[in-house]
Write a protein that holds these residues in place. Sequence first.
Motif, PDB file in Angstrom:
ATOM      1  N   ASP A 152      55.609  38.782 -23.301  1.00  0.00           N
ATOM      2  CA  ASP A 152      54.602  38.605 -22.014  1.00  0.00           C
ATOM      3  C   ASP A 152      55.329  37.784 -20.881  1.00  0.00           C
ATOM      4  O   ASP A 152      54.780  37.803 -19.910  1.00  0.00           O
ATOM      5  N   ARG A 153      56.712  37.455 -21.157  1.00  0.00           N
ATOM      6  CA  ARG A 153      57.338  36.412 -20.161  1.00  0.00           C
ATOM      7  C   ARG A 153      57.405  37.283 -18.733  1.00  0.00           C
ATOM      8  O   ARG A 153      57.282  36.755 -17.698  1.00  0.00           O
ATOM      9  N   ASP A 154      58.028  38.415 -19.195  1.00  0.00           N
ATOM     10  CA  ASP A 154      58.421  39.184 -17.874  1.00  0.00           C
ATOM     11  C   ASP A 154      57.273  39.446 -16.994  1.00  0.00           C
ATOM     12  O   ASP A 154      57.133  39.679 -15.697  1.00  0.00           O
ATOM     13  N   LEU A 155      56.226  39.956 -17.763  1.00  0.00           N
ATOM     14  CA  LEU A 155      54.875  40.198 -17.128  1.00  0.00           C
ATOM     15  C   LEU A 155      54.427  39.052 -16.217  1.00  0.00           C
ATOM     16  O   LEU A 155      53.945  39.155 -15.356  1.00  0.00           O
ATOM     17  N   LEU A 156      54.299  38.025 -16.934  1.00  0.00           N
ATOM     18  CA  LEU A 156      53.789  36.600 -16.353  1.00  0.00           C
ATOM     19  C   LEU A 156      54.632  36.498 -14.854  1.00  0.00           C
ATOM     20  O   LEU A 156      54.139  36.116 -13.955  1.00  0.00           O
ATOM     21  N   LEU A 157      56.101  36.621 -15.061  1.00  0.00           N
ATOM     22  CA  LEU A 157      56.912  36.136 -14.115  1.00  0.00           C
ATOM     23  C   LEU A 157      56.711  36.995 -12.889  1.00  0.00           C
ATOM     24  O   LEU A 157      56.737  36.903 -11.623  1.00  0.00           O
ATOM     25  N   GLU A 158      56.498  38.245 -13.183  1.00  0.00           N
ATOM     26  CA  GLU A 158      56.080  39.503 -12.129  1.00  0.00           C
ATOM     27  C   GLU A 158      54.861  39.159 -11.558  1.00  0.00           C
ATOM     28  O   GLU A 158      54.810  39.232 -10.357  1.00  0.00           O
ATOM     29  N   HIS A 159      53.870  38.769 -12.056  1.00  0.00           N
ATOM     30  CA  HIS A 159      52.691  38.243 -11.726  1.00  0.00           C
ATOM     31  C   HIS A 159      52.748  36.903 -10.694  1.00  0.00           C
ATOM     32  O   HIS A 159      52.107  36.812  -9.828  1.00  0.00           O
ATOM     33  N   LEU A 160      53.664  36.031 -11.162  1.00  0.00           N
ATOM     34  CA  LEU A 160      53.636  34.755 -10.502  1.00  0.00           C
ATOM     35  C   LEU A 160      54.286  35.067  -9.164  1.00  0.00           C
ATOM     36  O   LEU A 160      53.960  34.444  -8.059  1.00  0.00           O
ATOM     37  N   HIS A 161      55.310  35.902  -9.232  1.00  0.00           N
ATOM     38  CA  HIS A 161      56.092  36.357  -7.956  1.00  0.00           C
ATOM     39  C   HIS A 161      55.298  37.073  -6.966  1.00  0.00           C
ATOM     40  O   HIS A 161      55.240  36.786  -5.914  1.00  0.00           O
ATOM     41  N   SER A 162      54.266  37.739  -7.675  1.00  0.00           N
ATOM     42  CA  SER A 162      53.329  38.669  -6.641  1.00  0.00           C
ATOM     43  C   SER A 162      52.300  37.954  -6.153  1.00  0.00           C
ATOM     44  O   SER A 162      52.044  37.899  -4.944  1.00  0.00           O
TER      45      SER A 162
END
Length: 458
Positions: A152-162
């Motif tokens: 889930d890390r890539d998903l969280l990073l994507e949403h953090l940047h978004s």
Amino acid sequence: RALNGENAAHVDDMRDYAGNEVMAVTRFIPGVEWGLVAGVDLAEALAPATRLREVLILLAAALGTLSIIAGYYLGGRLGRASTLVGRELEARNRAERRFVHMLATSPPPVVAVHPSEGHTITLANRQAQRLLGMEEGALSGRALVELVHPEDRDLLLEHLHSAGRGGEGRTTRVDIRAHGADQDSYVDLEVALTPLEDESGPLMIVSLLDLTDRKEAERALEERAQALARSNRELDRFAYVASHDLRAPLRGIDQLAGFIEEDAGHVLPEESKDDLALLRGRVNRLDQLLAGLLEYARVGRTESEPNEVDVAELMAEIVDLYVPEDRIRVEVEDPLPRVFAPRTAVALCLRNLVMNSVKHHDRAEGVIRVSGTTRGRQVGIIVEDDGPGIPAAYAAKAFELFQTLRPRDELEGSGLGLPIVKKAAEAHGGRVRLVVTEGRGARFELWWPRPGRRSSPR
């Protein structure tokens, strides 16, 4: 001095004939032994300088006064400005302390991270620490993504940047799995990301919602849905097998009764003949019931691709095969709208609705009207007749299995026609609706998606 040969300018100790101080220049002219003297009154010569000095003295005095005034004024303003700045700094400090206190004591689990520092956690309230099973202070200084399941890390990073690009105050939500002290045990969380700005730069407020109970409820619901689906499949399978296998002995009974009637009909009393007729009627009724049950069980067992269906063409086939022209007149609107559904499902629904109107009509002659309408993304095919109609008290049961308005001794029927229509329509993205009318007549609305629309009806 001129006669003595002095060629010079004289400022001091020079007076004219009137005794006034003068500036003088003396020249001796050889040959003629002349001495020339040119002079100017000293007071007149120095008058402009004197006036300039006075002006400068006045300017100096004025500048001194202005400096004193400006110093006093600016000193007051600077003092007040310094006081205001101090008050503002104190207000900001109080606001920051209140904000930190609010986060630390808020009921929902909350952590604050700095995006510019690798999403490092700078603050975690007690609820967040308790949720993740961490000791007090153990979350501070750790990167948020370290606590997240690797998948889930890539998903969280994507949403953090978004969320960071979305602007201050806009919240982004994402479901993840995170661990605490026990790195082998993960908690299902809904994470709400809200970017803010403070003195040190961008700040991300991360609210954590424990989804454990909801996930367990969803899993339990999914298991129940699967169990229900299996039960329905088993029930459909049982109905299919039972109706199919039971029809064979029924046909045998009907044939035996026919043989008896043919072979011994001339010697049987009238009462026995009536009993044989009743027997064959009951056998025929049960055969129709099993046939309807078989058809009901078949609905939805096979997947059919939806297509654009020409309803007018379909109605012409149904009228030709199932409507007695000497009793019933069918009026079909021209043109009828096309629908987007499996042709077999549309045919099954329309056939049963038309046959239902024909079967239950209580007069020597009757009319069935078929029309169409469009409502948003849906197409409605309306089948109505001038028969006895369905009372409002029975409308709710019209689509239930084996329900008939009249006793089967008065009118043979399986009570499966309308349930078949309902099941077939709903299995393929449609729906059927009974419109209760005053007086005589029944009106059914069959709704399907418009051609090119795959959405389910509302």
